[in-house]
Design a protein around this motif. Structure first.
Motif, PDB file in Angstrom:
ATOM      1  N   PRO A   1       0.812  -1.217   0.000  1.00  0.00           N
ATOM      2  CA  PRO A   1       0.000   0.000   0.000  1.00  0.00           C
ATOM      3  C   PRO A   1       0.847   1.269   0.000  1.00  0.00           C
ATOM      4  O   PRO A   1       0.560   2.227  -0.726  1.00  0.00           O
ATOM      5  CB  PRO A   1      -0.815  -0.107   1.305  1.00  0.00           C
TER       6      PRO A   1
ATOM      7  N   CYS B   1      -6.050  -0.999  -1.248  1.00  0.00           N
ATOM      8  CA  CYS B   1      -5.285  -1.099   0.006  1.00  0.00           C
ATOM      9  C   CYS B   1      -4.788   0.256   0.505  1.00  0.00           C
ATOM     10  O   CYS B   1      -4.497   0.398   1.692  1.00  0.00           O
ATOM     11  CB  CYS B   1      -4.110  -2.054  -0.166  1.00  0.00           C
TER      12      CYS B   1
ATOM     13  N   GLY C   1      -6.414  -8.035  -2.491  1.00  0.00           N
ATOM     14  CA  GLY C   1      -6.138  -8.896  -3.639  1.00  0.00           C
ATOM     15  C   GLY C   1      -6.630  -8.380  -4.977  1.00  0.00           C
ATOM     16  O   GLY C   1      -7.224  -9.123  -5.748  1.00  0.00           O
TER      17      GLY C   1
ATOM     18  N   CYS D   1       0.390  -5.413  -7.829  1.00  0.00           N
ATOM     19  CA  CYS D   1       1.369  -6.367  -7.269  1.00  0.00           C
ATOM     20  C   CYS D   1       1.463  -7.573  -8.212  1.00  0.00           C
ATOM     21  O   CYS D   1       0.871  -8.627  -7.949  1.00  0.00           O
ATOM     22  CB  CYS D   1       0.919  -6.812  -5.892  1.00  0.00           C
TER      23      CYS D   1
HETATM   24  S1  SF4 Z   1      -2.739  -6.814  -4.510  1.00  0.00           S
HETATM   25 FE1  SF4 Z   1      -3.839  -4.852  -4.717  1.00  0.00          FE
HETATM   26  S2  SF4 Z   1      -4.876  -4.576  -2.749  1.00  0.00           S
HETATM   27 FE2  SF4 Z   1      -3.271  -6.122  -2.444  1.00  0.00          FE
HETATM   28  S3  SF4 Z   1      -1.466  -4.990  -1.730  1.00  0.00           S
HETATM   29 FE3  SF4 Z   1      -1.301  -5.182  -3.951  1.00  0.00          FE
HETATM   30  S4  SF4 Z   1      -2.192  -3.313  -4.738  1.00  0.00           S
HETATM   31 FE4  SF4 Z   1      -2.881  -3.517  -2.639  1.00  0.00          FE
END
Ligand code: SF4
Length: 202
Positions: free
Chosen positions: A151, A163, A171, A176
């Motif tokens: 985040p 996040c 998710g 990511c």
């Molecule tokens: S997958 Fe999406 S919600 Fe999860 S930490 Fe990464 S950016 Fe944030």
């Protein structure tokens, strides 16, 4: 930092062929990097708030090293080229999103250039982490990466995934993109993990 925990961590990484050194300050790490890395070496830099705090890119450039750091790019094409060149350097220096006492290095990348260079390519890799990046187990390290590092990094990079507001991973997709867990090395001289007794990065 708790001495027993540090001893356990060092032993677990040693078993996995990753050398750990402990430092009281980032200044000490900076001095050792400048002593250890030869001036004639090429160096790749993985984006890291910890390295930026040390100003390591400029220090290496000023004394004559060839440094490939995407932060030096003036546009997207240059950034791509610098990231590609960093994959085959003599040394790669970066931070990490988390490490665990049980001996793993955990990172999430958006495009993957940083984890690719850590995994294979550069002859030697130095990873600098503050004490705030240490989790007990690999599962805790993944939780730290998803709920703390991601985040904060997403916000810094100008993304606004859920996040950022929620302060926890739900998710989503597209930010990511790559989760990497370094479990060990075949060459015991390749990855050096420098742990600093300071809060560094996020
Ligand atoms: S997958 Fe999406 S919600 Fe999860 S930490 Fe990464 S950016 Fe944030």
């Amino acid at each position: 930092m708790n001495e027993d925990k540090l001893k356990k961590l060092m032993k677990n990484f040693k078993q996995r062929n990753i050398e750990v050194e402990y430092f009281e300050s980032l200044e000490d790490v900076k001095s050792l990097i400048l002593d250890m890395v030869p001036i004639e070496s090429t160096i790749g830099i993985g984006h890291s708030a910890t390295l930026q705090k040390m100003d390591i890119t400029n220090l290496l450039l000023e004394r004559g090293n060839i440094v490939y750091d995407k932060e030096l790019a003036k546009n997207r094409e240059e950034s791509k080229e610098l990231k590609r060149k960093a994959l085959t350097t003599d040394w790669y220096i970066t931070g990490s999103n988390a490490i665990s006492v049980d001996g793993r290095i955990v990172n999430v990348d958006h495009s993957g250039n940083r984890v690719a260079s850590i995994i294979y390519g550069p002859d030697k890799v130095i990873i600098v982490v503050g004490k705030n990046k240490i989790a007990d187990t690999v599962d805790d390290a993944i939780k730290r990466v998803k709920n703390v590092a991601c985040p904060t990094n997403a916000k810094r990079a100008g993304y606004n995934p859920p996040c950022v507001a929620l302060n926890r991973c739900v998710g989503c997709v597209g930010v990511c993109n790559i989760l990497s867990i370094i479990e060990g090395q075949t060459d015991s001289n390749r990855i050096k993990l420098f742990i600093v007794n300071e809060e560094c990065g996020f």
